[in-house]
Each structure stands twice: as structure tokens, then as C-alpha cells.
Design a protein around this motif. Structure first.
Motif, PDB file in Angstrom:
ATOM      1  N   PHE A 164     108.372  -0.180 119.046  1.00  0.00           N
ATOM      2  CA  PHE A 164     108.380  -1.271 118.073  1.00  0.00           C
ATOM      3  C   PHE A 164     107.083  -2.074 118.118  1.00  0.00           C
ATOM      4  O   PHE A 164     107.039  -3.200 117.663  1.00  0.00           O
ATOM      5  N   THR A 208     105.879  -3.545 114.869  1.00  0.00           N
ATOM      6  CA  THR A 208     106.740  -4.649 114.433  1.00  0.00           C
ATOM      7  C   THR A 208     106.472  -5.891 115.273  1.00  0.00           C
ATOM      8  O   THR A 208     106.323  -6.992 114.751  1.00  0.00           O
ATOM      9  N   GLN A 246     111.512   4.461 114.714  1.00  0.00           N
ATOM     10  CA  GLN A 246     111.204   3.701 115.934  1.00  0.00           C
ATOM     11  C   GLN A 246     112.257   3.932 117.015  1.00  0.00           C
ATOM     12  O   GLN A 246     111.931   4.142 118.182  1.00  0.00           O
ATOM     13  N   GLY A 274     112.787   1.840 110.965  1.00  0.00           N
ATOM     14  CA  GLY A 274     113.671   1.511 112.085  1.00  0.00           C
ATOM     15  C   GLY A 274     114.230   2.766 112.728  1.00  0.00           C
ATOM     16  O   GLY A 274     114.289   2.882 113.956  1.00  0.00           O
TER      17      GLY A 274
END
Ligand SMILES: Nc1nc2c(ncn2[C@@H]2O[C@H](COP(=O)(O)OP(=O)(O)OP(=O)(O)O)[C@@H](O)[C@H]2O)c(=O)[nH]1
Ligand SMILES: [Mg+2]
Length: 409
Positions: free
Chosen positions: A255, A258, A110, A107
């Protein structure tokens, strides 16, 4: 502050921007809207409106101007000069919220990547004044050199971060490969931010692992849980990063891995906050994001959540408009059983039952699929096995293709 080009309800958009801003500790006190069909390329607003903005900023002693759009470096510089205050745009506000919620290594990478990709194109074109400090016309002054160095440092950092993300993605794919031996169905919970996706995952998996919070973008790192359906069949269910209108492109890029997990799903549960007066535009915005990541052709069920917050009439109206939708109050545990049943029935549409004849010597090859497809019946017939198989269409045809069995249907 925004230009109203009539594409969507400007008050709704500013309301949302206000909520986002509050989330990073900025409390808007004034709104300024310009109604025109285009955005000024140098100033974002028309010149008259810029003057008005400067007056408002001075009168209320405002510390930040927040623009409900993504603006260019030039627009920002001009607005900052004209108002003598700091100017932020919608993308920066969203990036800050993401930064606040980034906890895992992935995270954090990103978010840093998204921020740098936002900054990089904005370093160009502002060097003129700095260059005047040094060299003459036509030469590259020290200002431009400093900028070039800065750009090059950022580019290097971007490529390092991308490599790190690729490595994380590679590891994840390996894990997925290991896991996919059982070939469980994958269901993703998608939808606008704060609609209740993580709450739903917790309710379906009877757990508490997914982070739930009354704020946008609480989930940056989606989690996946095994959930047992009424028939006993086990599926994988994941929540995801929430969507929003004008989801910044740099975020979609950073992202991507993801978000692309969504593409591997067999079914999407699209959660909609029914208490949101503008839920229809939010459904459309979510569909736009699904399209952008190439997940718009996956079967999708709409789930109106938070029915505890609206009247019976509102629920009936939504039922009329969306006859196939489901309704829930995840918070009160209402509608959960129906969701599990619907997941089951939607997934069973992806399956088929096939009766086939397979030579005895080849039966082992079919058995090697029995962790993924089920054998409903078998009997020996004239030196061959007659099998009744049930499972995913693609797996059944793959299994039968390996043994050249004769399909009886
Ligand atoms: N009243 C009511 N509130 C709910 C319901 N379901 C979820 N909430 C609340 O809505 C807020 C957002 O829930 P989350 O599950 O975090 O939503 P999300 O869609 O995962 O949000 P992001 O991850 O931030 O995009 C929380 O405060 C929940 O408690 C519901 O059925 N009724
Ligand atoms: Mg969430």
C-alpha cells in the motif's frame, strides 16, 4: 496466544487481536500468554508452554490457534504439528480483513501482492520431508523442485502485480498533475483504524461518499474531497487507510503508493478515539507508521474524536495533556466548525505576504501564477509594478524568481 516481552500492554494487544479475529469470523475462547523476554526461534513459545497449548487445544476442541505476532514458517510448522491444528498469525488475520474490504481494482491488487509477499519467504525450508519422497542425500528431490517451481510462479505474479500498480500510480500522477494546476492545499486525515477518519471526511465535506463502518480497515481506497474553509478558500481533504500496532510490513509495502499520498500533504489531522483507554499508545503507533512512510515532519493537529462516549473529566484530562488538541463528536456534528477554522489557521502559517517591484515587461509571468497565489494590491511606480502578493512561501519565491523582481517585504 502471545509472548509478553513487556514492550506494551499484552491484554490490550490480545483484546485487539480478538476484535480483528472476530472480524474474519473466528471467535477466540481461550488466551495463553508466556512472559519471557525473547521469542523461541523454532517454537515461538518455550517447550513447556507448547505442551500446555496442545492440551488446551485438545480440551476445548479448538479449530485455530492465533498468534499475536508475525511468525516464521518453521514456528508455524512446529506449532501446527504439536497442536494438530491450524495456526494463524496476526499478519494473516490483518491480511484477511484487508482482503474482505478490497473492492477496487487497485485494492485487490495491493492485497494480493501483500499476501504473496507474506507467503514467498515462507515456502522455503519446508521441503525436507517432501524431498525424502525422491532423491537421496545431496540431491534435489522432487519435493524441492515442486517448491522451486511454486516460488518462481509466485515471483512472476509479484512482478506482474507490481507492474500493474506502477501503471495505476502513473495514471494517478498524471491526473494529479492536471489537478495541481490550481495548487490547492492538501490535508490528510490519519490515525488508528476505526477512530472516525472517514466519518470526519464526510462531515467536513458534507457528503456521504466515504465508507463508514464500525470495523477495522473499512477504508482501503482513500477518497479526496474539495472542502470550503470559512474564508472561502478551497482545500483538498483525504481520508486514509487506518493504522494499527504491528501494521504488517507487507501491507505497508503493497500500500506504499496509497500511504505515500500522505507525504504530499500540507497538513495532517491525526484522529484519536478518546474513548479508547489506551489512546496514548495508539497515538505512538500511528506516529511510528508516519515515520516509516516519511510523513512525520508534516504539520499535525491532534483531534480527539468520540467525546460523546466519555466523561467531562476525561476530556479535561486530555486537554491538559494535549493543550493544542481539538475535540469532536463527529457523529453528533460537534466540533466540526472548530476543525475547519484550525485547518485554515494552520495553512495560513505556510503562507507569506510579499511586496515587490516587477518590470512591466515581466508582469505576465507573475500573472501566470495568479491561479495559485493571490494579488492583494498593485500600482504602477516609475515604470515598474509594485505588487503585494500572498500565497505559499515556495510558490511566491518561485514566481518572483522567474522575473527577478525586487523584494521590498
Ligand atoms: N460514538 C461515536 N462514534 C463515532 C464517532 N465518529 C465516528 N464514529 C463511529 O466509529 C466507527 C468508525 O468510523 P469510521 O469513520 O469508519 O472510522 P475510520 O477511522 O475511517 O476507520 P477505518 O477506515 O476502518 O480505519 C463508525 O461506527 C462510526 O459511526 C463519534 O464522534 N462518536
Ligand atoms: Mg475509514
Amino acid at each position: 496466544m502471545a509472548v509478553d516481552s513487556g514492550d506494551f500492554d499484552i491484554d490490550e494487544s490480545l483484546e485487539e487481536l480478538e476484535l480483528l479475529s472476530r472480524n474474519i469470523g473466528l471467535y477466540p475462547i481461550e488466551r495463553l500468554v508466556q512472559r519471557r523476554t525473547f521469542v523461541d526461534s523454532k517454537w515461538y513459545l518455550g517447550r513447556g508452554k507448547v505442551k500446555k497449548l496442545a492440551k488446551v487445544v485438545e480440551a476445548f476442541n479448538i479449530g485455530y490457534v492465533i498468534v499475536d505476532d508475525e511468525i516464521t514458517a518453521l514456528q508455524r510448522k512446529n506449532l501446527e504439528n504439536a497442536t494438530s491444528t491450524k495456526v494463524l498469525d496476526r499478519t494473516q488475520v490483518i491480511l484477511e480483513i484487508f482482503a474482505k474490504h478490497a473492492e477496487s481494482e487497485e485494492g485487490k491488487i495491493q492485497v494480493e501482492l501483500a499476501k504473496l509477499q507474506y507467503e514467498l519467504p515462507r515456502i522455503v525450508g519446508l521441503g525436507r520431508e517432501m524431498s525424502r519422497l525422491g532423491g537421496g542425500i545431496g540431491t534435489r528431490g522432487p519435493g524441492e523442485q515442486i517448491l522451486q517451481r511454486k516460488r518462481s510462479v509466485i515471483r512472476k505474479r509479484i512482478s506482474l502485480l507490481k507492474k500493474k500498480l506502477e501503471e495505476i500510480e502513473r495514471r494517478r500522477k498524471l491526473q494529479r498533475k492536471k489537478r495541481s494546476k490550481g495548487a490547492l492545499y492538501k490535508v490528510s486525515i490519519v490515525g488508528y483504524t476505526n477512530s472516525g477518519k472517514s466519518s470526519l471526511l464526510n462531515a467536513l465535506s458534507r457528503g456521504k461518499d466515504a465508507k463508514v463502518a464500525d470495523e477495522p480497515f473499512a477504508t482501503l481506497q482513500p477518497i479526496t474531497r474539495r472542502v470550503k474553509l470559512p474564508s472561502g478558500k478551497v482545500v483538498l481533504i483525504s481520508d486514509t487507510v487506518g493504522f494499527i500496532r504491528k501494521l504488517p510490513h507487507t501491507i505497508v509495502e503493497a500500500f506504499r503508493a496509497t500511504l505515500e499520498e500522505i507525504k504530499n500533504s500540507d497538513l495532517l489531522i491525526h484522529v484519536v478515539d478518546i474513548s479508547d483507554l489506551f489512546y496514548e499508545t495508539k497515538i505512538e503507533e500511528s506516529l511510528k507508521v508516519l515515520k516509516e512512510i516519511g510523513a512525520d515532519d508534516i504539520p499535525r493537529v491532534i483531534l480527539f474524536n468520540k467525546i460523546d462516549l466519555v466523561s467531562k473529566e476525561m476530556i479535561e484530562l486530555s486537554m491538559e495533556r494535549f493543550p493544542k488538541a481539538l475535540f469532536s463528536s463527529v457523529k453528533n456534528g460537534v466540533g466540526i466548525a472548530e476543525i475547519l477554522e484550525r485547518i485554515e489557521s494552520e495553512l495560513s502559517k505556510l503562507e507569506e505576504t510579499v511586496r515587490c517591484l516587477v518590470p512591466i515587461d515581466n508582469i505576465g509571468k507573475i500573472y501566470s501564477y495568479l491561479d495559485r497565489i493571490s494579488l492583494e494590491n498593485q500600482r504602477l511606480m516609475d515604470g515598474r509594478f509594485e505588487l503585494v502578493l500572498r500565497g505559499r512561501r515556495d510558490l511566491i519565491s518561485e514566481a518572483i524568481g522567474r522575473v527577478e523582481g525586487e523584494v521590498l517585504k
